[in-house]
Design a protein around this motif. Structure first.
Motif, mmCIF file in Angstrom:
data_model
loop_
_atom_site.group_PDB
_atom_site.id
_atom_site.type_symbol
_atom_site.label_atom_id
_atom_site.label_comp_id
_atom_site.label_asym_id
_atom_site.label_seq_id
_atom_site.Cartn_x
_atom_site.Cartn_y
_atom_site.Cartn_z
ATOM 1 N N ARG A 1 -98.749 96.734 50.840
ATOM 2 C CA ARG A 1 -97.716 95.892 50.222
ATOM 3 C C ARG A 1 -98.354 94.735 49.461
ATOM 4 O O ARG A 1 -97.918 94.384 48.351
ATOM 5 C CB ARG A 1 -96.751 95.376 51.294
ATOM 6 C CG ARG A 1 -95.883 96.471 51.906
ATOM 7 C CD ARG A 1 -94.764 95.879 52.730
ATOM 8 N NE ARG A 1 -95.254 95.198 53.929
ATOM 9 C CZ ARG A 1 -95.446 95.792 55.098
ATOM 10 N NH1 ARG A 1 -95.193 97.090 55.239
ATOM 11 N NH2 ARG A 1 -95.873 95.110 56.140
ATOM 12 N N ARG B 1 -99.728 95.932 46.158
ATOM 13 C CA ARG B 1 -98.673 96.136 45.152
ATOM 14 C C ARG B 1 -98.255 94.808 44.536
ATOM 15 O O ARG B 1 -98.010 94.723 43.325
ATOM 16 C CB ARG B 1 -97.479 96.855 45.790
ATOM 17 C CG ARG B 1 -97.714 98.337 46.050
ATOM 18 C CD ARG B 1 -96.419 99.050 46.351
ATOM 19 N NE ARG B 1 -95.849 98.648 47.630
ATOM 20 C CZ ARG B 1 -96.091 99.264 48.784
ATOM 21 N NH1 ARG B 1 -96.890 100.310 48.820
ATOM 22 N NH2 ARG B 1 -95.525 98.852 49.905
ATOM 23 N N GLU B 2 -98.154 93.769 45.362
ATOM 24 C CA GLU B 2 -97.758 92.460 44.830
ATOM 25 C C GLU B 2 -98.847 91.869 43.950
ATOM 26 O O GLU B 2 -98.562 91.233 42.922
ATOM 27 C CB GLU B 2 -97.414 91.513 45.988
ATOM 28 C CG GLU B 2 -96.186 91.939 46.776
ATOM 29 C CD GLU B 2 -95.452 90.767 47.380
ATOM 30 O OE1 GLU B 2 -95.559 89.645 46.831
ATOM 31 O OE2 GLU B 2 -94.766 90.967 48.400
ATOM 32 N N ALA C 1 -98.671 93.660 40.669
ATOM 33 C CA ALA C 1 -97.508 93.211 39.897
ATOM 34 C C ALA C 1 -97.762 91.846 39.268
ATOM 35 O O ALA C 1 -97.378 91.597 38.112
ATOM 36 C CB ALA C 1 -96.271 93.160 40.795
ATOM 37 N N LEU C 2 -98.403 90.952 40.015
ATOM 38 C CA LEU C 2 -98.733 89.628 39.488
ATOM 39 C C LEU C 2 -99.625 89.772 38.259
ATOM 40 O O LEU C 2 -99.404 89.141 37.223
ATOM 41 C CB LEU C 2 -99.428 88.798 40.565
ATOM 42 C CG LEU C 2 -99.801 87.349 40.236
ATOM 43 C CD1 LEU C 2 -99.854 86.513 41.516
ATOM 44 C CD2 LEU C 2 -101.157 87.255 39.533
ATOM 45 N N LEU D 1 -100.984 83.808 44.811
ATOM 46 C CA LEU D 1 -100.838 84.750 45.913
ATOM 47 C C LEU D 1 -102.153 84.767 46.686
ATOM 48 O O LEU D 1 -103.224 84.918 46.091
ATOM 49 C CB LEU D 1 -100.525 86.143 45.378
ATOM 50 C CG LEU D 1 -100.335 87.260 46.407
ATOM 51 C CD1 LEU D 1 -99.127 86.980 47.292
ATOM 52 C CD2 LEU D 1 -100.176 88.609 45.697
#
Length: 215
Positions: free
Chosen positions: A113, A116-117, A120-121, A84
């Motif tokens: 956003r 958050r990603e 989560a990763l 990412l």
């Protein structure tokens, strides 16, 4: 004594100094210099990590994130499982990484956003996995993650008040670390029990790790 240099010679010398400085700080070559993969062993800035088992995940954040990630992709190849990249603009073509754009220097909803990603990763990794973090200037603004009960507007207002009062970058970063789930070591805690390695391209005087991307 040496004879005074002409304006033309001085301009030539200045251009040469600037070119050397820019080359020395070029994100791509810097990453390739400090990242090596030989068989199951990944060397990150001299630290050898066995990646023969588990996944290798990449998170690149900052104004040089795209260029750093492209260099890491070239080194890791198929060994990179997921990646990412959070940057201010599109850069070099990325083969395996997913690019998210966010605002700098003032964080926006896209940054929320992206944060958050990124979180989560990190939380999805296990003890045999490796999270390779590539940090560069601007990461603080690009990865805003205020804790519960504090909005992005609240955090921005607090930073603005500090800046208007003349706070320096270290004082601003101290605020950012305390008003974030990911800064100040929060990303490391989110990734536990996975292994984490980081290459940071510093844009702060003194290169203190706690000030690069606000830690």
């Amino acid at each position: 004594m040496t004879a005074p240099r002409s304006p033309r010679e001085l301009r030539r010398a200045c251009r040469s100094i600037l070119a050397e400085a820019l080359a020395a700080a070029n994100p791509g070559p810097l990453v390739r210099r400090h990242l090596r993969l030989r068989g199951p062993v990944l060397t990150v800035a001299g630290r050898e990590i066995d990646v023969g088992h588990g996944r290798v995940a990449l998170l690149a954040v900052g104004k040089a994130a795209g260029r750093m990630a492209a260099a890491a992709e070239a080194v890791l190849g198929d060994r990179l499982d997921q990646a990412l990249v959070i940057d201010t603009a599109r850069g070099p073509r990325l083969r395996r990484a997913r690019l998210l754009l966010a605002a700098h220097p003032h964080p926006d909803e896209r940054g929320l956003r992206a944060a958050r990603e990124a979180e989560a990763l990190a939380r999805a990794l296990g003890p045999h996995d490796l999270l390779l973090v590539l940090l560069s200037g601007g990461a603080s603004a690009l990865l805003p993650a205020p804790p519960a009960g504090i909005s992005l507007a609240d955090k921005a207002a607090a930073a603005r008040l500090l800046m208007e009062a003349g706070a320096d970058i270290r004082e601003l970063n101290a605020l950012r670390r305390h008003l974030s789930r990911l800064k100040g070591g929060g990303l490391l805690r989110a990734a536990a029990p996975a292994r984490v390695a980081c290459l940071a391209l510093s844009d702060v005087v003194g290169d203190a790790p706690a000030d690069i991307g606000s830690g």
